[in-house]
Design a protein around this motif. Structure first.
Motif, PDB file in Angstrom:
ATOM      1  N   UNK A 148     -21.325  51.207   7.645  1.00  0.00           N
ATOM      2  CA  UNK A 148     -21.039  49.927   7.977  1.00  0.00           C
ATOM      3  C   UNK A 148     -19.701  49.906   9.039  1.00  0.00           C
ATOM      4  N   UNK A 149     -18.918  50.700   9.017  1.00  0.00           N
ATOM      5  CA  UNK A 149     -17.830  50.724  10.008  1.00  0.00           C
ATOM      6  C   UNK A 149     -18.385  50.990  11.383  1.00  0.00           C
ATOM      7  N   UNK A 150     -19.233  51.717  11.469  1.00  0.00           N
ATOM      8  CA  UNK A 150     -19.809  52.389  12.626  1.00  0.00           C
ATOM      9  C   UNK A 150     -20.616  51.214  13.312  1.00  0.00           C
ATOM     10  N   UNK A 151     -21.235  50.384  12.511  1.00  0.00           N
ATOM     11  CA  UNK A 151     -22.411  49.336  12.952  1.00  0.00           C
ATOM     12  C   UNK A 151     -21.145  48.136  13.317  1.00  0.00           C
ATOM     13  N   UNK A 152     -20.374  47.884  12.863  1.00  0.00           N
ATOM     14  CA  UNK A 152     -19.417  46.938  13.140  1.00  0.00           C
ATOM     15  C   UNK A 152     -18.504  47.219  14.554  1.00  0.00           C
ATOM     16  N   UNK A 153     -18.151  48.749  14.596  1.00  0.00           N
ATOM     17  CA  UNK A 153     -17.374  49.187  15.821  1.00  0.00           C
ATOM     18  C   UNK A 153     -18.510  49.069  17.078  1.00  0.00           C
ATOM     19  N   UNK A 169     -15.290  55.988  14.804  1.00  0.00           N
ATOM     20  CA  UNK A 169     -15.191  54.478  15.034  1.00  0.00           C
ATOM     21  C   UNK A 169     -14.792  54.271  16.384  1.00  0.00           C
ATOM     22  N   UNK A 170     -13.921  54.950  16.841  1.00  0.00           N
ATOM     23  CA  UNK A 170     -13.306  54.798  18.291  1.00  0.00           C
ATOM     24  C   UNK A 170     -14.565  54.915  19.073  1.00  0.00           C
ATOM     25  N   UNK A 171     -15.021  56.242  18.903  1.00  0.00           N
ATOM     26  CA  UNK A 171     -16.164  56.863  19.662  1.00  0.00           C
ATOM     27  C   UNK A 171     -17.438  55.817  19.793  1.00  0.00           C
ATOM     28  N   UNK A 172     -17.465  54.912  18.748  1.00  0.00           N
ATOM     29  CA  UNK A 172     -18.499  54.012  18.537  1.00  0.00           C
ATOM     30  C   UNK A 172     -18.316  52.686  19.447  1.00  0.00           C
ATOM     31  N   UNK A 173     -17.129  52.504  19.880  1.00  0.00           N
ATOM     32  CA  UNK A 173     -16.728  51.427  20.446  1.00  0.00           C
ATOM     33  C   UNK A 173     -15.668  50.467  19.787  1.00  0.00           C
ATOM     34  N   UNK A 174     -15.206  50.791  18.596  1.00  0.00           N
ATOM     35  CA  UNK A 174     -14.253  50.043  17.943  1.00  0.00           C
ATOM     36  C   UNK A 174     -13.127  50.405  17.975  1.00  0.00           C
ATOM     37  N   UNK A 175     -12.002  49.841  17.394  1.00  0.00           N
ATOM     38  CA  UNK A 175     -11.075  50.432  16.981  1.00  0.00           C
ATOM     39  C   UNK A 175     -10.451  50.527  15.837  1.00  0.00           C
ATOM     40  N   UNK A 176      -9.754  51.534  15.463  1.00  0.00           N
ATOM     41  CA  UNK A 176      -9.513  52.264  13.958  1.00  0.00           C
ATOM     42  C   UNK A 176      -7.942  52.507  13.612  1.00  0.00           C
ATOM     43  N   UNK A 177      -7.862  51.841  12.397  1.00  0.00           N
ATOM     44  CA  UNK A 177      -6.476  52.103  11.818  1.00  0.00           C
ATOM     45  C   UNK A 177      -6.583  52.970  10.622  1.00  0.00           C
ATOM     46  N   UNK A 178      -6.034  54.100  10.337  1.00  0.00           N
ATOM     47  CA  UNK A 178      -6.358  55.014   9.306  1.00  0.00           C
ATOM     48  C   UNK A 178      -5.059  54.786   8.480  1.00  0.00           C
ATOM     49  N   UNK A 179      -5.234  54.056   7.250  1.00  0.00           N
ATOM     50  CA  UNK A 179      -4.051  53.882   6.413  1.00  0.00           C
ATOM     51  C   UNK A 179      -4.338  54.928   5.180  1.00  0.00           C
TER      52      UNK A 179
END
Length: 275
Positions: A23-28, A58-68
Motif C-alpha cells: 500500500x505504501x509503495x502504491x501511494x509512493x 518507498x523513496x525509490x518508488x517516488x515517495x518520501x519516507x519517515x521511519x519511526x
C-alpha cells in the motif's frame, strides 16, 4: 474520486513488508509521504525487510519516507510518530491501521500473554493511533482512517473458530466504525478493508499454510490497489463501510483480477477467513 495522493501524508502502523508495504509503495508512486511506526529496526531471521529497507523502497518508488522506530502498543511512541509526521510533513492526512498479530489457537490453548499481545496491537493499537492522529485529520482536506480488518459477524463459524483472534480483528473493525460514526459529520472517513482470498504474506507462509497456500493466494498488490481507490475517494462520500477488496475494484470497473494471481486458476484461490 480525487486524482492523486501526491503530497498526502500517510501514518501507518507496521509497513516493513507485505500488505502494508505494498500500500505504501502504491501511494509512493503518486509522491505521497509515508510515516511508518514499526519495531522492525533490524533484520529478522525468518522475515524479510526492516523499517529502513521499506523506507528505501518507498523513496525509490517516488515517495518520501519517515521511519519511526517504535511500538504501536506504547502511547509515547504513538504520540511521537504523530509529532514527527507533523514536523516532517506538516500534518497527517491518512491513518492506515496495518499492524496486526495473528494467533489461531483455541481458547484453552491461547496463553494470556498471546491474547494480550493480539488485543494490544490489533484493537488497542488501531484505537490509539487513530485517536492520536485525529486532531491532525480534522484539519486535513480529505482525511481517511483505513483499517485492514474484516466485517463484523456474529456467525458462530468465526466466533468459535479462534475466539482470541476474532476478538482482536473485530475490535479493530468496531473501533474504526465507531470513529466513522463519531467523526464522519466532521469530514473524517473511517472504513475497513478485507480480502475475499488469502494474500501472499509472511502470515500465510509461516502460520496458515506454507508454500501451497501461498501459491493459491493473491499478491499484496490487489490490496494496495483497492486501498488506493478508497483513499483517493472524497472522505464525505465513503464512510463507515466494511469494504471488501474485490468489491472495491469491481465498483471501479476492475473485474479481471488474473494479474494478482499469475499462473493460478481462479478456482484454486483459497478463501480468506471471516467471509
Amino acid at each position: 474520486m480525487t486524482t492523486t495522493l501526491q503530497g498526502k501524508t500517510i501514518l501507518m502502523s507496521g509497513g516493513s513488508r507485505g500488505i502494508g508495504l505494498a500500500i505504501a509503495l502504491r501511494a509512493a508512486a503518486d509522491g505521497a509521504n509515508i510515516v511508518m511506526l514499526s519495531k522492525t529496526d533490524k533484520p529478522h531471521p525468518a522475515l524479510q525487510g526492516t523499517i529502513h529497507t521499506a523506507a528505501e523502497e518507498i523513496r525509490a518508488a517516488g515517495g518520501q519516507a519517515l521511519a519511526v522506530v517504535g511500538d504501536v502498543r506504547n502511547d509515547d511512541d504513538v504520540l511521537r510518530a504523530v509529532l514527527e509526521a507533523v514536523g516532517a510533513f506538516g500534518g497527517v492526512d491518512i491513518v492506515l491501521n496495518n499492524a496486526s498479530v495473528i494467533n489461531l489457537s483455541g481458547t484453552l490453548e491461547l496463553e494470556p500473554k498471546r491474547f494480550d499481545l493480539m488485543q494490544d496491537v490489533n484493537m488497542r493499537g488501531t484505537f490509539m493511533l487513530s485517536r492520536a492522529a485525529l486532531p491532525e485529520l480534522l484539519k486535513a482536506k480529505n482525511p481517511h482512517i483505513l483499517s485492514l480488518s474484516p466485517p463484523v459477524s456474529l456467525d458462530p463459524r468465526w466466533l468459535g473458530a479462534h475466539t482470541g483472534y476474532t476478538l482482536a480483528k473485530f475490535g479493530m473493525s468496531l473501533a474504526t466504525l465507531g470513529m466513522a460514526a463519531e467523526f464522519g459529520e466532521r469530514g473524517v472517513a473511517a472504513n475497513t478493508l478485507w480480502p475475499k482470498t488469502t494474500i501472499r504474506t509472511a502470515a500465510v507462509a509461516n502460520i496458515l499454510g506454507g508454500e501451497e497456500l501461498m501459491r493459491r493466494s493473491r499478491t499484496p498488490e490487489i490490496y494496495a490497489d483497492a486501498a488506493y481507490l478508497v483513499l483517493t475517494t472524497p472522505s464525505r462520500e465513503l464512510n463507515g463501510r466494511s469494504l471488501i477488496v474485490e468489491d472495491v475494484l469491481a465498483e471501479h470497473g476492475i473485474t479481471d483480477l488474473s494479474k494478482y494471481s499469475p499462473g493460478v486458476d481462479e478456482s484454486e484461490l483459497f478463501p480468506d477467513i471471516f467471509l
